[in-house]
Design a protein around this motif. Structure first.
Motif, mmCIF file in Angstrom:
data_model
loop_
_atom_site.group_PDB
_atom_site.id
_atom_site.type_symbol
_atom_site.label_atom_id
_atom_site.label_comp_id
_atom_site.label_asym_id
_atom_site.label_seq_id
_atom_site.Cartn_x
_atom_site.Cartn_y
_atom_site.Cartn_z
ATOM 1 N N ALA A 68 0.809 -1.217 0.000
ATOM 2 C CA ALA A 68 0.000 0.000 0.000
ATOM 3 C C ALA A 68 0.844 1.270 0.000
ATOM 4 O O ALA A 68 0.331 2.357 -0.227
ATOM 5 C CB ALA A 68 -0.938 -0.007 1.200
ATOM 6 N N GLY A 69 2.156 1.146 0.265
ATOM 7 C CA GLY A 69 3.005 2.323 0.331
ATOM 8 C C GLY A 69 3.216 3.020 -0.995
ATOM 9 O O GLY A 69 3.669 4.161 -1.030
ATOM 10 N N VAL A 70 2.899 2.376 -2.104
ATOM 11 C CA VAL A 70 3.153 2.971 -3.411
ATOM 12 C C VAL A 70 2.131 4.074 -3.707
ATOM 13 O O VAL A 70 0.946 3.956 -3.411
ATOM 14 C CB VAL A 70 3.125 1.907 -4.527
ATOM 15 N N ILE A 71 2.637 5.184 -4.268
ATOM 16 C CA ILE A 71 1.786 6.290 -4.704
ATOM 17 C C ILE A 71 2.042 6.494 -6.190
ATOM 18 O O ILE A 71 3.173 6.795 -6.597
ATOM 19 C CB ILE A 71 2.117 7.589 -3.935
ATOM 20 N N TYR A 72 1.027 6.336 -7.011
ATOM 21 C CA TYR A 72 1.180 6.512 -8.453
ATOM 22 C C TYR A 72 0.871 7.949 -8.861
ATOM 23 O O TYR A 72 -0.069 8.566 -8.377
ATOM 24 C CB TYR A 72 0.243 5.575 -9.210
#
Length: 339
Positions: free
Chosen positions: A100-104
């Motif tokens: 969930a840490g990914v930010i697109y």
């Protein structure tokens, strides 16, 4: 040996540290990546003729990126120049892109704006013997999914080998379609499908037997890999090979093994365990590249699997999206960890 053409979105990964030093020092680590580019980079490093197709805007940043890829031996002539921006994703150091840490930050990118008819596939496929893409591409929007279908139809007609990585990115499937609505039609054109039993269930509708996966015991996971692989080949007759990766946290490190099902036989790799790793990103892409490398060199399934697995394991110790391990490095790892 013909060229391997990898198709997907080039992304810049920006990796802030988790303690806020990036704000104090005005400094951010970044890497050039994208799942399919990671495959193309590995293959070029290993001496396989490698080409890459993405879409980039006409600007200074793109010129620098293309020069960077060309210096790595990647043929970028197929790249489509259009649009206004390069896609970005943010990932704190040490995190996994699947978490969930990914930010697109990739909406409206040059690649996301691709449409059917933008690419001259006849010209792009000249001299190509293998076409690789991942499920990240059709996850972006319906237009890109349609471009994937367009590419596969042409590649199939030309007798080009096609590989698919069942990368699942929950944050990307946001245009009203579930993966199972899109992916089976694309998978039907593929010769090699790679993923894991969970991805095969989510994206292709393959049965998932909870009693075999709940305690992640190796013998049960291997049993499920065989069941899933057979189910994929039965549903998609063009597919002759199915690969599965199994990667689990092990303290601060990793427990990792893989399987390869082909010619009615399941091959199981040796298991790798490490108490510490540096970067999870791109390990699966490196495994995919290792499979392509083995098949392009007509290695046995066993040798192909062990090379790909060692390559993926090595990637866990490299701070980048793509591998920096040479063939010699990987072969040394195979000897070092041999059972």
């Amino acid at each position: 040996m013909g060229k391997v053409l990898s198709f997907g979105e080039l992304l810049l990964r920006i990796s802030p540290d988790g303690q806020g030093q990036w704000l104090q020092e005005n400094k951010l680590a970044f890497y050039v990546g994208g799942a399919e580019l990671n495959v193309a980079t590995a293959l070029a490093l290993w001496g396989v003729p490698s080409a890459y197709l993405t879409a980039l805007p006409e600007n200074f940043l793109s010129e620098e990126l293309l020069s960077y890829l060309n210096a790595k031996g990647i043929d970028t002539k197929p790249v489509v120049m259009q649009g206004d921006r390069v896609g970005i994703y943010y990932l704190p150091k040490g995190k996994d892109v699947k978490n969930a840490g990914v930010i697109y930050d990739r909406a409206g990118s040059a690649f996301a704006d691709l449409k059917v008819g933008n690419i001259d596939w006849e010209a792009v496929f000249a001299g190509v013997s293998w076409f690789h893409f991942s499920a990240i591409c059709p996850a972006i929007n319906q237009n890109v999914a349609d471009v994937c279908a367009e590419a596969l139809a042409m590649a199939k007609a030309k007798g080009i080998q096609i590989s698919l990585d069942l990368n699942y990115r929950a944050k990307l499937w946001k245009y009203g379609k579930e993966p199972v609505d899109i992916m089976p039609a694309l998978a039907a054109s593929c010769d090699l499908i790679m993923g894991n039993v969970w991805a095969a269930n989510k994206m292709l509708g393959m049965p998932l037997q909870e009693e075999l996966v709940q305690d992640i015991a190796k013998d049960k996971l291997v049993q499920h890999a065989q069941l899933t692989s057979k189910a994929i080949i039965n549903q998609f007759p063009k597919c002759h090979t199915v690969a599965n990766t199994f990667r689990f946290d092990h303290g601060q490190g990793i427990r990792y093994f893989t399987t390869l099902y082909t010619r009615n036989q399941l091959h199981i790799s040796q298991e790798y365990v490490s108490e510490q790793i540096l970067d999870k990103v791109g390990s699966g892409d490196c495994f995919m590249a290792g499979l392509i490398y083995g098949f392009q060199h007509q290695h046995s399934p066993e040798k192909t699997l062990e090379f790909a697995t060692a390559a993926a394991f090595n990637k866990l110790f490299s701070l980048s999206d793509a591998t920096t391990s040479t063939v010699a490095d990987i072969e040394e790892t195979m000897k070092t960890y041999a059972n």
